[in-house]
Design a protein around this motif. Structure first.
Motif, PDB file in Angstrom:
ATOM      1  N   HIS A 222       0.842  -1.209   0.000  1.00 13.21           N
ATOM      2  CA  HIS A 222       0.000   0.000   0.000  1.00 13.21           C
ATOM      3  C   HIS A 222       0.870   1.249   0.000  1.00 13.21           C
ATOM      4  N   ASP A 223       2.192   1.062  -0.026  1.00 10.22           N
ATOM      5  CA  ASP A 223       3.161   2.149   0.120  1.00 10.22           C
ATOM      6  C   ASP A 223       3.753   2.502  -1.243  1.00 10.22           C
ATOM      7  N   LEU A 224       3.492   3.715  -1.718  1.00  9.14           N
ATOM      8  CA  LEU A 224       3.970   4.107  -3.046  1.00  9.14           C
ATOM      9  C   LEU A 224       5.490   4.175  -3.094  1.00  9.14           C
ATOM     10  N   ASP A 225       6.124   4.672  -2.037  1.00 11.69           N
ATOM     11  CA  ASP A 225       7.587   4.733  -2.029  1.00 11.69           C
ATOM     12  C   ASP A 225       8.184   3.345  -2.205  1.00 11.69           C
ATOM     13  N   GLU A 226       7.594   2.357  -1.527  1.00  7.44           N
ATOM     14  CA  GLU A 226       8.059   0.978  -1.652  1.00  7.44           C
ATOM     15  C   GLU A 226       7.836   0.465  -3.071  1.00  7.44           C
ATOM     16  N   ALA A 227       6.680   0.791  -3.629  1.00  4.45           N
ATOM     17  CA  ALA A 227       6.363   0.364  -5.005  1.00  4.45           C
ATOM     18  C   ALA A 227       7.351   0.949  -6.000  1.00  4.45           C
ATOM     19  N   LEU A 228       7.633   2.239  -5.847  1.00  2.00           N
ATOM     20  CA  LEU A 228       8.553   2.908  -6.770  1.00  2.00           C
ATOM     21  C   LEU A 228       9.967   2.380  -6.619  1.00  2.00           C
ATOM     22  N   ARG A 229      10.326   2.029  -5.401  1.00  2.00           N
ATOM     23  CA  ARG A 229      11.692   1.536  -5.130  1.00  2.00           C
ATOM     24  C   ARG A 229      11.902   0.144  -5.701  1.00  2.00           C
ATOM     25  N   LEU A 230      10.881  -0.701  -5.625  1.00  2.00           N
ATOM     26  CA  LEU A 230      11.048  -2.109  -5.993  1.00  2.00           C
ATOM     27  C   LEU A 230      10.592  -2.437  -7.409  1.00  2.00           C
ATOM     28  N   GLY A 231       9.554  -1.762  -7.876  1.00  2.00           N
ATOM     29  CA  GLY A 231       8.861  -2.233  -9.063  1.00  2.00           C
ATOM     30  C   GLY A 231       9.542  -1.931 -10.388  1.00  2.00           C
ATOM     31  N   ASP A 232       9.624  -2.948 -11.249  1.00  2.00           N
ATOM     32  CA  ASP A 232       9.936  -2.697 -12.654  1.00  2.00           C
ATOM     33  C   ASP A 232       8.711  -2.086 -13.321  1.00  2.00           C
ATOM     34  N   ARG A 233       7.533  -2.601 -12.928  1.00  2.00           N
ATOM     35  CA  ARG A 233       6.258  -2.002 -13.325  1.00  2.00           C
ATOM     36  C   ARG A 233       5.327  -2.020 -12.118  1.00  2.00           C
ATOM     37  N   ILE A 234       4.364  -1.105 -12.135  1.00  2.00           N
ATOM     38  CA  ILE A 234       3.441  -0.961 -11.007  1.00  2.00           C
ATOM     39  C   ILE A 234       2.009  -0.994 -11.528  1.00  2.00           C
ATOM     40  N   LEU A 235       1.168  -1.767 -10.851  1.00  2.00           N
ATOM     41  CA  LEU A 235      -0.261  -1.799 -11.127  1.00  2.00           C
ATOM     42  C   LEU A 235      -0.962  -1.141  -9.937  1.00  2.00           C
ATOM     43  N   ILE A 236      -1.750  -0.103 -10.204  1.00  2.00           N
ATOM     44  CA  ILE A 236      -2.468   0.599  -9.136  1.00  2.00           C
ATOM     45  C   ILE A 236      -3.937   0.221  -9.188  1.00  2.00           C
ATOM     46  N   VAL A 260      -4.590   8.775  -9.173  1.00  2.00           N
ATOM     47  CA  VAL A 260      -3.148   8.505  -9.231  1.00  2.00           C
ATOM     48  C   VAL A 260      -2.361   9.782  -8.946  1.00  2.00           C
ATOM     49  N   GLU A 261      -2.852  10.907  -9.423  1.00  2.00           N
ATOM     50  CA  GLU A 261      -2.177  12.183  -9.146  1.00  2.00           C
ATOM     51  C   GLU A 261      -2.046  12.422  -7.652  1.00  2.00           C
ATOM     52  N   ARG A 262      -3.094  12.122  -6.904  1.00  2.00           N
ATOM     53  CA  ARG A 262      -3.037  12.311  -5.448  1.00  2.00           C
ATOM     54  C   ARG A 262      -2.018  11.375  -4.818  1.00  2.00           C
ATOM     55  N   PHE A 263      -1.895  10.179  -5.385  1.00  2.00           N
ATOM     56  CA  PHE A 263      -0.893   9.242  -4.884  1.00  2.00           C
ATOM     57  C   PHE A 263       0.520   9.802  -5.028  1.00  2.00           C
ATOM     58  N   VAL A 264       0.803  10.391  -6.181  1.00  2.00           N
ATOM     59  CA  VAL A 264       2.193  10.725  -6.508  1.00  2.00           C
ATOM     60  C   VAL A 264       2.586  12.157  -6.167  1.00  2.00           C
ATOM     61  N   GLU A 265       1.632  12.983  -5.743  1.00  2.84           N
ATOM     62  CA  GLU A 265       1.938  14.407  -5.589  1.00  2.84           C
ATOM     63  C   GLU A 265       2.993  14.682  -4.525  1.00  2.84           C
ATOM     64  N   ASP A 266       3.079  13.842  -3.517  1.00  2.00           N
ATOM     65  CA  ASP A 266       4.034  14.092  -2.436  1.00  2.00           C
ATOM     66  C   ASP A 266       5.281  13.209  -2.512  1.00  2.00           C
ATOM     67  N   VAL A 267       5.445  12.514  -3.619  1.00  2.00           N
ATOM     68  CA  VAL A 267       6.595  11.620  -3.755  1.00  2.00           C
ATOM     69  C   VAL A 267       7.888  12.420  -3.921  1.00  2.00           C
ATOM     70  N   ASP A 268       8.921  12.018  -3.224  1.00  2.00           N
ATOM     71  CA  ASP A 268      10.245  12.605  -3.407  1.00  2.00           C
ATOM     72  C   ASP A 268      10.849  11.995  -4.671  1.00  2.00           C
ATOM     73  N   ARG A 269      10.756  12.730  -5.775  1.00  2.00           N
ATOM     74  CA  ARG A 269      11.197  12.200  -7.061  1.00  2.00           C
ATOM     75  C   ARG A 269      12.695  11.911  -7.096  1.00  2.00           C
ATOM     76  N   SER A 270      13.457  12.579  -6.256  1.00  2.00           N
ATOM     77  CA  SER A 270      14.904  12.356  -6.245  1.00  2.00           C
ATOM     78  C   SER A 270      15.253  10.944  -5.793  1.00  2.00           C
ATOM     79  N   LYS A 271      14.313  10.267  -5.103  1.00  2.00           N
ATOM     80  CA  LYS A 271      14.545   8.890  -4.666  1.00  2.00           C
ATOM     81  C   LYS A 271      14.211   7.896  -5.765  1.00  2.00           C
ATOM     82  N   VAL A 272      13.544   8.376  -6.819  1.00  2.23           N
ATOM     83  CA  VAL A 272      13.034   7.475  -7.852  1.00  2.23           C
ATOM     84  C   VAL A 272      13.805   7.598  -9.157  1.00  2.23           C
ATOM     85  N   PHE A 273      13.989   8.841  -9.624  1.00  4.65           N
ATOM     86  CA  PHE A 273      14.649   9.042 -10.905  1.00  4.65           C
ATOM     87  C   PHE A 273      16.134   8.710 -10.823  1.00  4.65           C
ATOM     88  N   THR A 274      16.625   8.114 -11.881  1.00  9.45           N
ATOM     89  CA  THR A 274      18.040   7.785 -11.965  1.00  9.45           C
ATOM     90  C   THR A 274      18.729   8.723 -12.949  1.00  9.45           C
TER      91      THR A 274
END
Length: 401
Positions: A222-236, A260-274
Motif C-alpha cells: 500500500h506504500d507508493l515509495d516501496e512500489a517505486l523503489r522495488l517495481g519494474d512495473r506498477i499496477l495501481i 493517481v495524481e493524489r498518490f504521486v503528488e508528495d513523492v520525493d522524485r529524487s529517490k526514484v529518478f536515476t
C-alpha cells in the motif's frame, strides 16, 4: 510468452454472485452492487501480464482488492470469472493435485505474518515445505542452508524464532519460500509490519536477491515509495479495478487520473529518478588528435565554459576549462592535457538523483560525468535535474519539455 497472464479476472464475495456479476458487466460501481445485492466486488475484470524476471508491484489502499488479486494468482481463492495462466497453463483447469504441485514447485508465497513455527529451529522452519513434499532430510537441509545464506542468516540455523528480531523473522519467511526454488514469488505486504529502517533493509535484500536469481516477483504493497523503489512495473488498484499500469517513471510523469495524481503528488522524485533518465549528450574533445584551439572552438559553439576530454576510445581522461585552454594558446602550447583536471565528478547511469545532489551543488559550474566501463556516456546538468524533480517531462535522451 508472459510468465503470468491474467484475463478478465473477477472475484465477487457472496452466496449468489451471478446477479452481482451481471451488474458489474453493466458498469455498476462497487457501492451500487453492494447496495443492490449485498455482495462485495473484490476484483473487477482485471487483465494484465507479468513478464519473466520482473518485479511487478500491485499497490492500492486498504480495500482496493490487491490482496484478493494476489490470492487469485495461485488459486488460494477461486475466481468468479476470468482466467489466470502460469507458463501457459490455465489454473482453472488444474485438478487439486496439479494445483498442489504448482504451488509447491512453481509458485511460493510470502505473507505479512511470518507464520513461523515457534518450537522449530530456523533451519527446520525453512525446510518445512520441502519436508512436506517428502524430500530426503540431507537434501532439504542443504537447500534450506543455501536459502538462509542467500537472505543473510547463515549462522542462525539452530536458533528459534523468538530469538530473532522482526526483520530477521521476515528473512526466515523469505528463505522458506526461496528454499523451494520457485519460478514465481508472490509477496503480500511482506514488509508492512516492519519498522521503517528494517523495512528498507529488507527492500535492499530483495533487490540483491533478485539481481542474483532473477525470479518473477509479484509484490503487494500500500506504500507508493516501496512500489517505486522495488517495481519494474506498477499496477495501481482502486475499488477492485485496475487504474493504471506503468513503470515508476510513467506513473510519476503521466498519472492516468486524479486518483493517481493524489498518490504521486508528495513523492520525493529524487529517490526514484536515476541519472539515465536525465543525462544528456556530452560535448567532448579527443586528446589523442585534437588540441587547445579545437577545444576552445567547440566550447564557443556549444556556449559552455568547460569540456570533457577523452581518448580515441572515448575513455574519460578529465576536463578542461575555457580560461585555462585560452592560456595554453597564448603560451603557444599544443598539448591539451597540460590544462586538464583529472579529478572530476562521476556517476553511473543507475545512480539515484538523491545520491548525486551534493556533486551538483559543490561544483555548480561543472556538469557531472556519467561513466560506464571508464567510458563517458553523457553528462548531468542542473537544468535537467530541476526539470525532473519539478515534474516536467524528462525523456530518456535527457531533453526536457
Amino acid at each position: 510468452m508472459a510468465k503470468i497472464k491474467v484475463e478478465g479476472l473477477t472475484k465477487i464475495f457472496g452466496k449468489k454472485p451471478k446477479k452481482a456479476l451481471e451488474l458489474l458487466q453493466q458498469n455498476k460501481t462497487k457501492e451500487e452492487i453492494l447496495k443492490e445485492t449485498g455482495h462485495t466486488v473484490g476484483v473487477n475484470q482485471a487483465s494484465f501480464e507479468v513478464e519473466e524476471g520482473e518485479i511487478f508491484v500491485i499497490m492500492g489502499l486498504s480495500g482496493s482488492g490487491k490482496s484478493t488479486l494476489v490470492r487469485l494468482l495461485n488459486r488460494l481463492i477461486d475466481p468468479t470469472s476470468g482466467s489466470v495462466w502460469v507458463d501457459g497453463e490455465d489454473l482453472a483447469t488444474m485438478n487439486n493435485e496439479q494445483l498442489r504441485q504448482t504451488r509447491r514447485k512453481k509458485v511460493s508465497m510470502v505473507f505479512q505474518n511470518f507464520g513461523l513455527f515457534p518450537f522449530r529451529t530456523i533451519l527446520n522452519n525453512v525446510e518445512y515445505g520441502l519436508e512436506v513434499q517428502g524430500m530426503k532430510k540431507e537434501e532439504r537441509e542443504q537447500k534450506a542452508r543455501k536459502a538462509l545464506e542467500l537472505v543473510g542468516l547463515k549462522g542462525y540455523e539452530q536458533m528459534y524464532p523468538n530469538e530473532l528480531s522482526g526483520g530477521m523473522q521476515q528473512r526466515v519467511g523469505l528463505a522458506r519460500a526461496l528454499a523451494n526454488d520457485p519460478d514465481i514469488l508472490l509477496m503480500d505486504e511482506a514488509f508492512s509490519a516492519l519498522d521503517p529502517l528494517i523495512r528498507k533493509d529488507m527492500q535492499d535484500e530483495l533487490i540483491d536477491i533478485q539481481n542474483k536469481m532473477q525470479k518473477t516477483i509479484v509484490f503487494i504493497t500500500h506504500d507508493l515509495d516501496e512500489a517505486l523503489r522495488l517495481g519494474d512495473r506498477i499496477l495501481i488498484m482502486k475499488d477492485g479495478s485496475i487504474v493504471q499500469i506503468g513503470t515508476p517513471e510513467e506513473i510519476l510523469m503521466s498519472p492516468e487520473n486524479e486518483y493517481v495524481e493524489r498518490f504521486v503528488e508528495d513523492v520525493d522524485r529524487s529517490k526514484v529518478f536515476t541519472v539515465e533518465q536525465v543525462m544528456i549528450r556530452a560535448e567532448t574533445v579527443n586528446a589523442d588528435k585534437e588540441g587547445p584551439r579545437v577545444a576552445l572552438q567547440r566550447m564557443k559553439e556549444a556556449k559552455i565554459s568547460s569540456i570533457y576530454v577523452t581518448d580515441r576510445h572515448r575513455k574519460l581522461l578529465g576536463i578542461v576549462h575555457a580560461e585555462d585552454v585560452s592560456q595554453l594558446i597564448k603560451e603557444g602550447k599544443d598539448d591539451l592535457k597540460e590544462a586538464m583536471e583529472t579529478e572530476v565528478p562521476t556517476v553511473t547511469k543507475e545512480t539515484v538523483l538523491r545520491d548525486m545532489m551534493d556533486l551538483l551543488t559543490e561544483r555548480t559550474n561543472v556538469p557531472v560525468a556519467v561513466v560506464e566501463d571508464e567510458k563517458l556516456k553523457g553528462i548531468v546538468v542542473r537544468g535537467t535535474v530541476v526539470a525532473a524533480l519539478s515534474g516536467s517531462e524528462v525523456k530518456l535522451n535527457g531533453t526536457s519539455s
